[in-house]
Design an enzyme around this catalytic site. Structure first.
Site, PDB file in Angstrom:
ATOM      1  CG  HIS A 145      36.361  32.126   4.977  1.00  0.00           C
ATOM      2  ND1 HIS A 145      36.371  30.762   5.570  1.00  0.00           N
ATOM      3  CD2 HIS A 145      37.712  32.304   5.493  1.00  0.00           C
ATOM      4  CE1 HIS A 145      37.473  30.831   6.856  1.00  0.00           C
ATOM      5  NE2 HIS A 145      38.504  31.429   6.562  1.00  0.00           N
ATOM      6  CD  GLU A 146      40.295  35.184   2.852  1.00  0.00           C
ATOM      7  OE1 GLU A 146      40.646  35.698   4.206  1.00  0.00           O
ATOM      8  OE2 GLU A 146      40.309  33.811   3.120  1.00  0.00           O
ATOM      9  CG  HIS A 187      39.728  36.090   8.014  1.00  0.00           C
ATOM     10  ND1 HIS A 187      39.073  35.572   9.558  1.00  0.00           N
ATOM     11  CD2 HIS A 187      39.337  35.216   7.201  1.00  0.00           C
ATOM     12  CE1 HIS A 187      39.399  33.727   9.571  1.00  0.00           C
ATOM     13  NE2 HIS A 187      39.424  33.778   8.244  1.00  0.00           N
ATOM     14  CG  HIS A 224      37.247  39.413  14.114  1.00  0.00           C
ATOM     15  ND1 HIS A 224      37.662  38.054  13.691  1.00  0.00           N
ATOM     16  CD2 HIS A 224      37.090  39.933  15.149  1.00  0.00           C
ATOM     17  CE1 HIS A 224      38.196  37.782  15.454  1.00  0.00           C
ATOM     18  NE2 HIS A 224      37.696  38.978  16.113  1.00  0.00           N
TER      19      HIS A 224
END
Length: 598
Positions: free
Chosen positions: A389-390, A393, A396
């Site tokens: 998940h991290e 980010h 991105h």
């Protein structure tokens, strides 16, 4: 056995941040603090002195120079404190950044009223006269949209001075919820009564022993029940402040104000709530399945977190988790995987939980340096998902910073959860495809269903609660403990169905949600989740156009408005289609789990 560390010094260097990427030492940081104050003073000299295209450009360039330095300054202080919240030096650094923030706010408060005092023709003339203003043009016109919502210079300065007062409900709640809160007692392994902690609660609420779950649940809610009237009064102040400020600034509502900067129509918000309610039957079916598999006569809220496939424990060492992530995210292309490998090699990730380290996980991109990821990795399946998940980010942030100038490098919160959730969907599909053990497959399906429940349905319910509380404040209706409790309990029944038997504590659930002090934020988890599912499943189907468009999306920052960026990936949130597609997947997952005899 998962690795544990008593002290940070015991953690291998390659699993810790290298903060010298930001500053070689604290004295270098202090130099940037000093320069930040100098630039803030310089910005203040423009007050009343911007009268042509040249002076406008000089102000904007100075502001951007300050923004670049301040991002590093704030990040370094925050990271220092997050790796050891007891560190008094780090606390002082954060105190300095708080003072600097006030200084910058005061130095720049004049600019927006000035900009919006210009007529459109004058601003157009300035942009035509000075070629370098083209760099700032989109930002200037987006700010100009707020013309009818910005007050006079004197009024804006007054509101700036009252900013800390407006933050009082949030600050009060955070102090209560983090520093002063005292949970009830639970029974430890030796039969002794000990005070519950949040860390203990997260484990006990998933315990296979129902009596332990119930005891932990009652103890966890105890302070929220006892402080119900105080928390309600505090939250009412937050909501009324939001409503009052929206009215002062000539917005249609507090919700309208929250959505304005991203140019999100209120219909998108309303459509999300309605689509969730229209498609809630599979969630109600899952509640029935959960009740059956747990073998309980009555399904209670403290039965909602324990895995219904029990006895499955997956120990996944960090390096193995990282390698699994690299394989799972291979559909995103060679460069994406190569960047993930670089993050591990270059010490961009702080991996291990140590005493007094900030809990949870996050990514923070620092333009001109690189993203920094904080974890508290426990070598288990949940930690694997958190890692994936991290890193969504982080990549991105990486691609947006690489491809965008500073002014458009930061992506909007509205699209932030898309990249992280695309990664999670790719991971769960990879694990399901490569798992032969039936019990593990069922466990993974259960995990995915719980992700739907927590990231979509629960967040939509929270968003509904926020909308209704603000509407009540705007129409002058009371917001007391009784009405808030009643509203929350009613919403819980609407979204999660009649299969649940409600303990008295359920209605107090709203009072434990810190996100409610950041109004109309949580709905973006749900929109991001359904958008990500739509994108990820098309990528897995081999749709090269979707992959290319998604990689372009990751590199776009805030170059375009969020809805436009998502539209270019094939997701149209002005329709119910993304929600319905996600709900179809949810329904099929529940049905597959029901069909499994485990």
């Amino acid at each position: 056995m998962a690795k544990t560390y008593n002290n940070r010094t015991d953690v291998p260097d390659h699993e810790k941040w290298d903060l010298t990427d930001l500053y070689k030492d604290e004295s270098a940081w202090q130099e940037d603090v000093k320069q930040s104050y100098e630039l803030a003073d310089k910005l203040q000299t423009f007050n009343g002195k911007i009268d042509d295209s040249t002076s406008l450009l000089q102000y904007l360039k100075t502001q951007e120079e300050l923004s670049l330095i301040v991002r590093k300054v704030f990040a370094y202080a925050m990271f220092r404190q997050d790796i050891d919240t007891r560190d008094s030096k780090a606390q002082k650094l954060n105190g300095q950044t708080a003072q600097l923030s006030v200084k910058i706010s005061e130095s720049t408060a004049f600019f927006m009223p000035f900009l919006l005092s210009l007529d459109k023709k004058t601003l157009e003339q300035y942009i035509q006269e000075e070629a370098e203003l083209a760099y700032f043009e989109d930002s200037l016109w987006k700010s100009f949209r707020e013309k009818e919502h910005v007050l006079s210079k004197e009024q804006e300065q007054l509101l700036s001075q009252l900013h800390e007062t407006f933050q009082a409900p949030s600050n009060t709640y955070n102090m209560f919820n983090n520093a002063d809160i005292s949970f009830g007692d639970v029974t430890d392994e030796d039969g002794n009564q000990v005070q519950l902690t949040r860390g203990m609660y997260s484990k006990l609420i998933e315990d296979e022993d129902r009596s332990k779950r119930q005891e932990a649940y009652k103890a966890y809610y105890k302070p929220y029940v006892e402080m119900n009237n105080t928390i309600a009064t505090n939250y009412a102040s937050e909501v009324k402040t939001n409503a009052a400020l929206a009215k002062v600034r000539n917005y249609s509502s507090a919700l309208g104000e929250a959505l304005f900067s991203d140019d999100i129509p209120v219909e998108v918000y309303d459509n999300l709530l309605q689509s969730a309610k229209d498609n809630s039957k599979p969630l109600h079916d899952y509640a029935k399945l959960r009740k059956e598999r747990l073998g309980v006569d009555e399904l209670r809220q403290y039965d909602l977190n324990v895995p219904i496939v029990q006895g499955v424990k997956a120990e996944i060492p960090y390096d193995e988790a990282y390698d699994t992530m690299l394989k799972a995210l291979k559909p995103l292309g060679e460069d994406y995987v190569a960047q993930l490998e670089l993050f591990r090699d270059k010490r961009y990730i702080d991996v291990r939980e140590t005493k007094a380290k900030r809990s949870g996980a996050y990514n923070m991109g620092v333009y001109g340096v690189h993203p920094f990821v904080l974890l508290n990795h426990h070598d288990d399946l949940n930690s694997l998902f958190t890692l994936v998940h991290e890193m969504g980010h982080a990549l991105h942030s990486h691609y947006s910073s690489k491809e965008q100038p500073q002014i458009t490098a930061n992506y909007k919160i509205f699209v932030a959860e898309v990249a992280s959730t695309v990664n999670e969907v790719l991971l769960i599909q990879y694990l399901l495809k490569n798992t032969e053990d039936e019990r593990m497959r069922a466990y993974l399906l259960n995990h995915f269903i719980e992700q739907f429940r927590g990231t979509f349905f629960t967040q939509v319910m929270f968003a509904d609660f926020e909308k209704q509380t603000h509407e009540r404040a705007e129409s002058g209706e009371p917001l007391d403990a009784e009405s808030l409790n009643e509203l929350y309990e009613g919403l819980f029944r609407t979204y999660f169905g009649e299969e649940l038997v409600f303990d008295d504590e359920v209605k107090y659930g709203w009072s434990r949600i810190p996100h409610f002090y950041r109004a109309f934020y949580v709905y973006q988890y749900a929109t991001g989740f359904v958008s990500a599912i739509d994108i990820a499943m098309r990528i897995l189907d081999g749709d090269k156009e979707t992959l290319d468009n998604y990689l372009t999306f990751l590199a776009s920052g805030s170059k375009k408005d969020p809805l436009e960026l998502l539209n270019e990936t094939g997701v149209d949130l002005t329709t119910s289609a993304p929600v319905e597609n996600a709900m179809k997947m949810f329904k099929e997952t529940v049905e597959e789990l029901r069909a499994m005899d485990v």
